[in-house]
Write a protein that holds these residues in place. Structure first.
Motif, PDB file in Angstrom:
ATOM      1  N   ARG A  70       0.408  18.427  35.784  1.00 37.24           N
ATOM      2  CA  ARG A  70       0.917  17.208  35.173  1.00 37.24           C
ATOM      3  C   ARG A  70      -0.087  16.766  34.120  1.00 37.24           C
ATOM      4  O   ARG A  70      -1.281  17.031  34.245  1.00 37.24           O
ATOM      5  N   SER A  71       0.380  16.074  33.085  1.00 37.76           N
ATOM      6  CA  SER A  71      -0.539  15.637  32.035  1.00 37.76           C
ATOM      7  C   SER A  71      -1.509  14.597  32.587  1.00 37.76           C
ATOM      8  O   SER A  71      -1.144  13.804  33.467  1.00 37.76           O
ATOM      9  N   PRO A  72      -2.759  14.571  32.092  1.00 33.89           N
ATOM     10  CA  PRO A  72      -3.723  13.580  32.576  1.00 33.89           C
ATOM     11  C   PRO A  72      -3.243  12.149  32.392  1.00 33.89           C
ATOM     12  O   PRO A  72      -3.455  11.297  33.257  1.00 33.89           O
ATOM     13  N   HIS A  73      -2.583  11.879  31.265  1.00 36.43           N
ATOM     14  CA  HIS A  73      -2.124  10.512  30.999  1.00 36.43           C
ATOM     15  C   HIS A  73      -1.026  10.100  31.973  1.00 36.43           C
ATOM     16  O   HIS A  73      -0.986   8.971  32.444  1.00 36.43           O
ATOM     17  N   THR A  74      -0.104  11.030  32.275  1.00 38.39           N
ATOM     18  CA  THR A  74       0.950  10.728  33.235  1.00 38.39           C
ATOM     19  C   THR A  74       0.351  10.455  34.617  1.00 38.39           C
ATOM     20  O   THR A  74       0.747   9.504  35.305  1.00 38.39           O
TER      21      THR A  74
END
Length: 642
Positions: free
Chosen positions: A603-607
């Motif tokens: 998963r993306s770090p920001h998500t």
């Protein structure tokens, strides 16, 4: 007469450098304040800008229009000062640069200051450039130090900085094998060239690497010849600040060591030709080369190869080797960064347009062109932009850092609007994201990929009008998609609750004068500030685990953690409770960073941070490694044990 609104001024302030002055005068009719000339000089020596007389700016980016009652009087005073050599050494303005506009029914004098050409700089107040030269930064106008002014004067008179005859330097200072390798490459590129019959000295003279002073009869290497083929000790004796540095790291792993590095450490010749040969091979490794034929010959290069070669050559031939910062090339899985000391000799808009060349080191440029490396007539940067755009990647980011006097070129390899990003935006914002206009989607994707966006960055990525981009960003803030910080040109936009950290491209890479010891003696600096060493994972707290292994490939701990993610494998959308449960399981054994969790969970770090980690910390499911510094570059998470 143009008619503007206060919003137009606010939009203008994001796109250009702007300075506002009340300029009402003692009688209230208006005057041309002395500080106007200081701002004129500073803007001309930087990137140009706009001065507004009759506008007050009590808070940066917020305007209060006071107006000028007698604009004709103010304009005459301005022209009188600009054309007075006792006040300003040169007037760059023409009639069209000064006009009167109406803002909210009041008259405002608008002065458009162009950037001075290299041959006109420095523009200065009074009669002494060492005491009257100013430059512009976000905070206003500042007086340049003597070193900066002398560098500007040298740029003014020296069309080519590398043509200087280096008295006392001869063939003993050359790495002869480097010259031999160059001659072999020259021969393979131009097999019938008449220079192939020349001896080394004449060959070097033809390249621009050897010269003779006709008045004194003294002959020797030019700076170009020494830089291109010299021995490292000889180069450093002539150019004490000389450092070339290639760093290769991986965002995919949280290792603090570089995967590879080439720098002036005494283990190789240290000259530019050998640096180029070594680095270009490193840059090309792992690039995907599709099978393609030209006639019966296979084509083994892509537009990406061309762009990287051009970027590397540009970095070397445009560098100011008297500067205080190293030449730097960085390779990461998601981007390349090229940095050279020295500001651009041409305005950015002309560099991007192409067709005009003002190379700082023309002999070095010639040497590379003769072996088929590097473009001519200012076509290199446009080619980089075109080739990068063909990949559907974000347009290159070319910018100057005035304080360090360096030029940075960042080439990111992230698809602008891939399906994966749409899915991440769906998780974050729901279907609202897909209903947004293209420019707003692009802004949000840029924040997801880069951590932030500003007006200038968005301008590089779309052809939309500057005012429309200001409206688009303002709408995203109003609707709660983004939060903004700063004002005018310093405004940055980011996801709510996720303020950007310091830019990771170069903040950890600055190797300037006086830092050579750090570079040579400390080869394990954090790459992009996201690494966590095993001994960093121990936190003095009774309720936290006291140990954690390094997540190195093949380690037992990594395999255990991967097994814990089995319930999520192959699933793009999962229930929030399940994701939180898996995160708790992962963080139970020891601290894990946002990047490490991102890799394990795909998963993306920001998500992760916005949708899970922040809330889990608030709910006391997780604790922070650095609870008093939320944006610590090595922030990590651990499951709270009750």
């Amino acid at each position: 007469m143009s008619v503007l609104s206060t919003f137009d001024l606010e939009a203008l302030s994001e796109g250009v450098d702007i300075e506002c002055k009340r300029a009402s005068g003692r009688d209230g009719q208006g005057e041309c304040p002395k500080s106007v000339f200081e701002s004129y000089v500073a803007m001309a020596n930087t990137q140009g800008g706009t001065i507004l007389l009759g506008v007050n700016e009590p808070v940066s980016g917020q305007f209060a229009v006071t107006g000028i009652a007698d604009p004709a009087k103010v304009r005459k005073s301005l022209w009188d000062g600009l054309n007075n050599p006792q006040r300003v050494n040169k007037n760059l303005l023409i009639d069209q640069c000064v006009d009167v506009v109406t803002v909210d029914g009041l008259s405002v004098v608008r002065i458009k200051v162009p950037r001075a050409s290299r041959r006109d700089q420095p523009i200065y107040l009074g009669l002494n450039p060492l005491k009257g030269t100013y430059r512009r930064n976000y905070e206003g106008d500042y007086l340049c130090d003597e070193v900066t002014v002398r560098r500007m004067l040298a740029e003014q008179v020296e069309d080519s900085r590398d043509a200087r005859l280096m008295e006392g330097y001869g063939f003993d200072d050359l790495e002869i094998e480097a010259l031999r390798r160059y001659r072999n490459q020259f021969k393979s590129t131009k097999p019938d060239h008449p220079w192939l019959e020349l001896d080394d000295q004449e060959f070097l003279r033809s390249l621009g690497g050897w010269a003779k002073d006709r008045q004194t009869g003294v002959a020797g290497l030019t700076l170009a010849g020494l830089l291109m083929f010299g021995k490292q000790p000889s180069i450093l004796a002539a150019v004490p600040n000389y450092i070339v540095d290639y760093q290769e790291g991986s965002r995919a792993s949280d290792e603090s060591r570089w995967l590879d590095r080439i720098t002036t450490d005494g283990t190789w010749s240290g000259n530019l030709y050998d640096f180029y040969r070594r680095v270009i091979q490193k840059l090309f490794v792992d690039l995907k080369v599709p099978f393609k034929l030209s006639g019966i010959d296979r084509v083994d290069e892509t537009p990406v190869h061309e762009a990287l070669r051009e970027a590397l050559v540009n970095t070397l031939i445009h560098a100011d080797y008297t500067g205080r910062v190293s030449i730097l090339v960085v390779k990461r899985p998601d981007m390349f960064v090229f940095r050279n000391p020295g500001l651009m000799r041409l305005p950015l808009v002309e560099v991007k347009k192409g067709g005009i060349s003002d190379c700082r080191n023309r002999n070095l440029q010639k040497m590379f062109q003769l072996i088929g490396q590097g473009e001519q007539a200012g076509s290199g940067i446009p080619k980089i932009y075109r080739n990068w755009e063909k990949q559907q990647w974000p347009l290159p980011e070319l910018k100057e850092e005035l304080e360090l006097e360096v030029t940075n070129l960042s080439l990111r390899m992230v698809s602008l609007l891939p399906q994966e990003t749409f899915e991440e935006m769906d998780v974050r914002f729901g279907e609202r994201f897909r209903e947004l206009p293209h420019e707003q989607q692009l802004a949000l994707v840029t924040v997801a990929n880069e951590g932030q966006v500003n007006h200038a960055r968005l301008t590089e990525m779309t052809s939309a009008h500057s005012r429309d981009l200001t409206l688009a960003l303002a709408a995203l803030v109003k609707e709660g998609f983004l939060t903004s910080s700063g004002a005018a040109r310093r405004t940055v936009y980011f996801f709510p609750g996720e303020p950007p950290c310091a830019p990771d491209e170069l903040s950890y890479l600055d190797v300037s004068l006086g830092q050579t010891d750090r570079l040579e003696g400390q080869m394990d600096l954090p790459f992009s500030g996201v690494s966590v060493k095993s001994d960093d994972l121990v936190e003095n707290s009774d309720h936290l685990s006291q140990s954690s292994d390094h997540l190195s490939a093949g380690s037992d701990r990594l395999e255990r953690l991967r097994r814990l993610t089995a319930p999520l494998r192959g699933r793009k959308k999962v229930a929030k409770a399940l994701m939180q449960s898996v995160i708790c399981d992962l963080c139970r054994e020891g601290f894990l960073t946002q990047k490490q969790l991102s890799e394990l969970l795909h998963r993306s770090p920001h998500t992760l941070r916005n949708s899970y980690l922040n809330q889990m910390v608030k709910d006391s499911q997780l604790v922070l490694k650095y609870p008093h510094k939320l944006n610590h570059p090595q922030q990590a998470y651990h499951t709270l044990r009750i």
